[in-house]
Design an enzyme around this catalytic site. Structure first.
Site, PDB file in Angstrom:
ATOM      1  N   LYS A  81       0.828  -1.219   0.000  1.00 54.71           N
ATOM      2  CA  LYS A  81       0.000   0.000   0.000  1.00 54.71           C
ATOM      3  C   LYS A  81       0.856   1.260   0.000  1.00 54.71           C
ATOM      4  CE  LYS A  81      -1.155   1.004   4.804  1.00 54.71           C
ATOM      5  NZ  LYS A  81      -2.195   1.502   5.677  1.00 54.71           N
ATOM      6  N   ASP A  82       2.129   1.155   0.354  1.00 57.99           N
ATOM      7  CA  ASP A  82       3.023   2.317   0.314  1.00 57.99           C
ATOM      8  C   ASP A  82       3.775   2.432  -1.015  1.00 57.99           C
ATOM      9  OD1 ASP A  82       2.336   2.952   2.944  1.00 57.99           O
ATOM     10  OD2 ASP A  82       3.929   1.712   3.777  1.00 57.99           O
ATOM     11  N   ARG A 129      -7.581   8.973   3.502  1.00 59.21           N
ATOM     12  CA  ARG A 129      -8.610   7.951   3.287  1.00 59.21           C
ATOM     13  C   ARG A 129      -9.376   7.669   4.583  1.00 59.21           C
ATOM     14  NH1 ARG A 129      -8.581   2.759   4.757  1.00 59.21           N
ATOM     15  NH2 ARG A 129      -6.426   2.940   5.413  1.00 59.21           N
ATOM     16  N   ARG A 130      -8.639   7.542   5.690  1.00 59.78           N
ATOM     17  CA  ARG A 130      -9.310   7.284   6.969  1.00 59.78           C
ATOM     18  C   ARG A 130     -10.085   8.523   7.416  1.00 59.78           C
ATOM     19  NH1 ARG A 130      -3.890   4.141   8.929  1.00 59.78           N
ATOM     20  NH2 ARG A 130      -4.470   2.075   8.198  1.00 59.78           N
ATOM     21  N   ARG A 147       1.333  10.903  12.935  1.00 62.13           N
ATOM     22  CA  ARG A 147       2.306  10.219  12.081  1.00 62.13           C
ATOM     23  C   ARG A 147       3.256   9.408  12.950  1.00 62.13           C
ATOM     24  NH1 ARG A 147       5.795  12.406   7.738  1.00 62.13           N
ATOM     25  NH2 ARG A 147       6.160  10.158   7.707  1.00 62.13           N
ATOM     26  N   ARG A 153       2.699   5.524  17.299  1.00 58.13           N
ATOM     27  CA  ARG A 153       1.288   5.921  17.314  1.00 58.13           C
ATOM     28  C   ARG A 153       0.564   5.341  18.530  1.00 58.13           C
ATOM     29  NH1 ARG A 153      -0.583   5.760  10.907  1.00 58.13           N
ATOM     30  NH2 ARG A 153       1.499   6.018  10.076  1.00 58.13           N
ATOM     31  N   CYS A 240      -1.259   9.772  -2.073  1.00 62.04           N
ATOM     32  CA  CYS A 240      -1.778  10.081  -0.745  1.00 62.04           C
ATOM     33  C   CYS A 240      -2.390  11.464  -0.689  1.00 62.04           C
ATOM     34  CB  CYS A 240      -0.809   9.797   0.388  1.00 62.04           C
ATOM     35  SG  CYS A 240       0.873  10.000   0.039  1.00 62.04           S
TER      36      CYS A 240
HETATM   37  N1  LIG Z   1       1.104   3.707   6.431  1.00 63.12           N
HETATM   38  C1  LIG Z   1       2.081   2.859   7.003  1.00 63.12           C
HETATM   39  C2  LIG Z   1       1.718   1.429   6.851  1.00 63.12           C
HETATM   40  N2  LIG Z   1       1.993   0.760   5.725  1.00 63.12           N
HETATM   41  C3  LIG Z   1       1.509  -0.511   5.837  1.00 63.12           C
HETATM   42  C4  LIG Z   1       0.919  -0.620   7.083  1.00 63.12           C
HETATM   43  C5  LIG Z   1       0.239  -1.817   7.599  1.00 63.12           C
HETATM   44  C6  LIG Z   1       0.638  -3.124   6.994  1.00 63.12           C
HETATM   45  C7  LIG Z   1       0.035  -3.441   5.660  1.00 63.12           C
HETATM   46  O1  LIG Z   1      -0.854  -2.747   5.134  1.00 63.12           O
HETATM   47  O2  LIG Z   1       0.462  -4.472   5.092  1.00 63.12           O
HETATM   48  C8  LIG Z   1       1.054   0.601   7.737  1.00 63.12           C
HETATM   49  C9  LIG Z   1       0.615   0.957   9.115  1.00 63.12           C
HETATM   50  C10 LIG Z   1      -0.825   1.389   9.201  1.00 63.12           C
HETATM   51  O3  LIG Z   1      -1.416   1.905   8.233  1.00 63.12           O
HETATM   52  O4  LIG Z   1      -1.397   1.234  10.289  1.00 63.12           O
END
Ligand SMILES: NCc1[nH]cc(CCC(=O)O)c1CC(=O)O
Length: 306
Positions: A81-82, A129-130, A147, A153, A240
Site C-alpha cells: 500500500k506504500d 482515506r481514513r 504520524r 502511534r 496520498c
Molecule cells: N502507512 C504505514 C503502513 N503501511 C503498511 C501498514 C500496515 C501493513 C500493511 O498494510 O500491510 C502501515 C501501518 C498502518 O497503516 O497502520
C-alpha cells in the site's frame, strides 16, 4: 552459496516484514544466504509534516531503489500500500505475498468502536482515506494528525493525546499488538487502502536471477485482487493526496471490487462496486474507477490537487 541482500526500512514493522520474507525465501531455497540491509528513508526521517506535504509515498522507496541501483542490495521489501501506483522505471514486483487481514483497526483505551465515541472525540490519523471515511460516518469528530510508526502511534494514544486511533490490523498483528484491536473496520462499510495487508518484493527489472528467486513467494490470488485495487486507484490518479479506498476479493473466477473516493474536507464520499473476471483485474479496476468518476469523484480529486 548464493546470497540475496534485502534492503529494508528500519521501522519495527518494516523489519518484521523483511524478516518474514527472508525466512520464506530461506525455506523456499535451502542453501540461499539471505541477509538484511536496513536503511533510513526520508519518509521515516521527516515526521513533522504530512506525507502528502513532503512528496508522497514514493519517499519510502527511493533510498531502497538507489541501493539496488548501486548494487548494495538485490531486492527490497515493502508494504504494497506504500508503493506508488506507477513503479519507478527499471523496477519490478516479482512477488506479492498472500495478504494478511486487509481491514483497519479501531484502537482505543476507552471506547469499543466508532459508534461509542462521545461527541467531538479526538481521533488520530493522518491518512486522508481514513479521515474521509470518519467524517462521512461521524462529522462531529475532531480529526487530529498522527504520524510515526505503529509503535509511536500506540505510544501517543496511551499518553492520552487521542480518544482513539485507526491503524491497519495487519501491522498490529505482525508486531504482536493484535489484542489492541477493539473493532475491525471492514468492508463493505469501511474500505482499506488499495493493497493494504499485502507485502511486495521489489527488484531491478533486469535482475532475472533475483526475480526467479522471489517469484517462489508470489500469491496469484492476492496479486489478482491488488491489481484490481491498484488499477482503480491509478485511473483515479490516486496518491496520498486523494482519499481513495478499494477492496477486491476473488470468489472462484469472479472478482469483486468495491471502491470509494472521499473528500477529506467535508465528509462527502462516493462509492461503487463491480464484478469481473479474475483473469482481467485491471479491466475491473478501470470499470469501477469510471463508475466513481460518473458519480462525481472527479470533483474531490480536483479539489485535492488545488
Ligand atoms: N502507512 C504505514 C503502513 N503501511 C503498511 C501498514 C500496515 C501493513 C500493511 O498494510 O500491510 C502501515 C501501518 C498502518 O497503516 O497502520
Amino acid at each position: 552459496m548464493k546470497t540475496l541482500r534485502i534492503a529494508t526500512r528500519k521501522s519495527p514493522l518494516a523489519l518484521w516484514q523483511t524478516e518474514h520474507v527472508a525466512a520464506a525465501l530461506r525455506a523456499a531455497h535451502p542453501g540461499l544466504d539471505v541477509t538484511l540491509v536496513p536503511m533510513s528513508t526520508r519518509g521515516d526521517e521527516v515526521l513533522d509534516r504530512s506525507l502528502a506535504a513532503i512528496g508522497g509515498k514514493g519517499l519510502f522507496l527511493k533510498e531502497l531503489e538507489l541501493a539496488m541501483l548501486r548494487g548494495e542490495a538485490d531486492c527490497a521489501v515493502h508494504s504494497l500500500k506504500d508503493v506508488p501506483m506507477e513503479l519507478e522505471p527499471g523496477f519490478a514486483l516479482p512477488a506479492i505475498l498472500a495478504r494478511a487481514d486487509y481491514a483497519d483497526a479501531f484502537v482505543s483505551n476507552r471506547y469499543a468502536g466508532i459508534a461509542d465515541l462521545p461527541h467531538g472525540a479526538r481521533v488520530g490519523t493522518s491518512s486522508l482515506r481514513r479521515q474521509a471515511q470518519l467524517r462521512a460516518l461521524r462529522p462531529d469528530l475532531q480529526l487530529v494528525d498522527l504520524r510515526g510508526n505503529v509503535n509511536t502511534r500506540l505510544g501517543k494514544l496511551d499518553a492520552g493525546e487521542y480518544d482513539a486511533i485507526v491503524l491497519a490490523c495487519a501491522g498490529l498483528e505482525r508486531l504482536g499488538f493484535g489484542e489492541r484491536i477493539r473493532a475491525r473496520m471492514a468492508a463493505p462499510n469501511w474500505l482499506p487502502a488499495p493493497a493494504q495487508g499485502a507485502i511486495a518484493i521489489e527488484c531491478r527489472d533486469d535482475d532475472i536471477a533475483t526475480r526467479e528467486l522471489c517469484a517462489a513467494l508470489d500469491d496469484a490470488g492476492t496479486r489478482t485482487c491488488v491489481e484490481a485495487e491498484r488499477a482503480m486507484n491509478r485511473a483515479l490518479h490516486g496518491s496520498c493526496h486523494v482519499p481513495v479506498a478499494a477492496f477486491a476479493r476473488l470468489d472462484g473466477e469472479h472478482l469483486h471490487l468495491e471502491g470509494l473516493v472521499g473528500s477529506a474536507q467535508d465528509g462527502r464520499v462516493v462509492r461503487s462496486a463491480g464484478e469481473g473476471r479474475g483473469d482481467a483485474p485491471e479491466c475491473l479496476g478501470l470499470q469501477v474507477a469510471q463508475a466513481l468518476l460518473d458519480l462525481g469523484a472527479g470533483d474531490f480529486i480536483a479539489a485535492s490537487h488545488a
